[in-house]
Design an enzyme around this catalytic site. Structure first.
Site, PDB file in Angstrom:
ATOM      1  N   PRO C   2       0.851  -1.209   0.000  1.00 45.98           N
ATOM      2  CA  PRO C   2       0.000   0.000   0.000  1.00 45.98           C
ATOM      3  C   PRO C   2       0.872   1.240   0.000  1.00 45.98           C
ATOM      4  O   PRO C   2       1.982   1.241   0.530  1.00 45.98           O
ATOM      5  CB  PRO C   2      -0.775  -0.104   1.316  1.00 45.98           C
ATOM      6  N   TYR C   3       0.317   2.285  -0.605  1.00 44.38           N
ATOM      7  CA  TYR C   3       1.014   3.565  -0.664  1.00 44.38           C
ATOM      8  C   TYR C   3       0.017   4.634  -0.222  1.00 44.38           C
ATOM      9  O   TYR C   3      -1.044   4.793  -0.823  1.00 44.38           O
ATOM     10  CB  TYR C   3       1.496   3.823  -2.099  1.00 44.38           C
TER      11      TYR C   3
END
Lengths: 70, 70, 70, 70, 70, 70
Positions: C2-3
């Protein structure tokens, strides 16, 4: 750590194999130029509908239609 | 005023309820840490196809296949 | 994988300690809600000048001035 | 050279014609205010599902349901 | 709810007044085309160093130098 | 048309020459893989302070300090 976001128009020729090449190429680029460890490089590809991308005030949908009618 | 963008891979387990929790949690975080008014916090969630996300030069699609074949 | 990108206005109270808390909180959120491994979570914080952020057609610089003059 | 990204919720009324107007309007804005050549202006429109956008800790899906039930 | 991000190169002529006009113009655009309430529109302006923006494989710094030497 | 955004941490070794190589490399990648005309490719590089980037819940500033103290 590096994060690369590639935005392109959604077109049929963008196959999973092409995406694989973009991911690999962008990862190698960050490694070759800045010495980043490949494992640390994240790449995302956003495919944008041609109606949703404009250049010069005109949508890419329309630009492609103009090219074909030439 | 704060704007939080959460990018995750598109997977079945990301239900509307999970998204609700991400939105609520990110909003609370900005409130708790910086005192931002919850009403001012915007959160967007981008779900990226596993073919379109790469780590270490390899797509997440391929990474998941490797895990399953172990 | 995830970012998370957190965009806030650049203000004096956003100390390294506050940033540390944002990074930790966002990482925990992705772990708690979606089971993401903390090591896979990337968080970036963009601090935007108040002249460069507008709400309701007015810059945050101007909104803050209005508040102070009340 | 300028790049404008417009993020809105995905709703039925956002027709290709409306998108055309957003592209044209954003391009003209950059030309009028900063003298940028229209051909150099790129605009992308991201349509975000209402489940994936939150304001005040609540998804837009829920906000719209509350409005309708009033 | 709409969120507009305007990315331009960092240049001296981008004064606070110009930024004010970009914020106002983008807000009006979303109101005029999609009927969005001005208060709900957020605009951020990212000023990117000319070394950090490339077109056609060349940085804007270099493109500007070429123009001046003509 | 393609737009590539490269986000890296702000560090001394990222010279204008390195940025030039990133711009050139990303442009060539889009040309080689998808046949995009180099002139249509835009690349931006965002340099993020190490305090503002976190991996695994910890800022890059702290990660670098840990490495040095080993």
């Amino acid at each position: 750590m590096p994060y690369v976001n590639i935005r392109i128009t959604k077109e049929k020729n963008v196959t999973p194999e092409k995406k694989r090449q973009l991911i690999e190429g962008a990862t190698n680029l960050l490694h070759d130029v800045l010495g980043k460890h490949p494992k640390s490089v994240h790449v995302t590809i956003d495919e944008v509908e041609t109606d949703n991308w404009g250049v010069g005030g005109v949508s890419v949908t329309e630009l492609l239609e103009r090219q074909q009618s030439k």
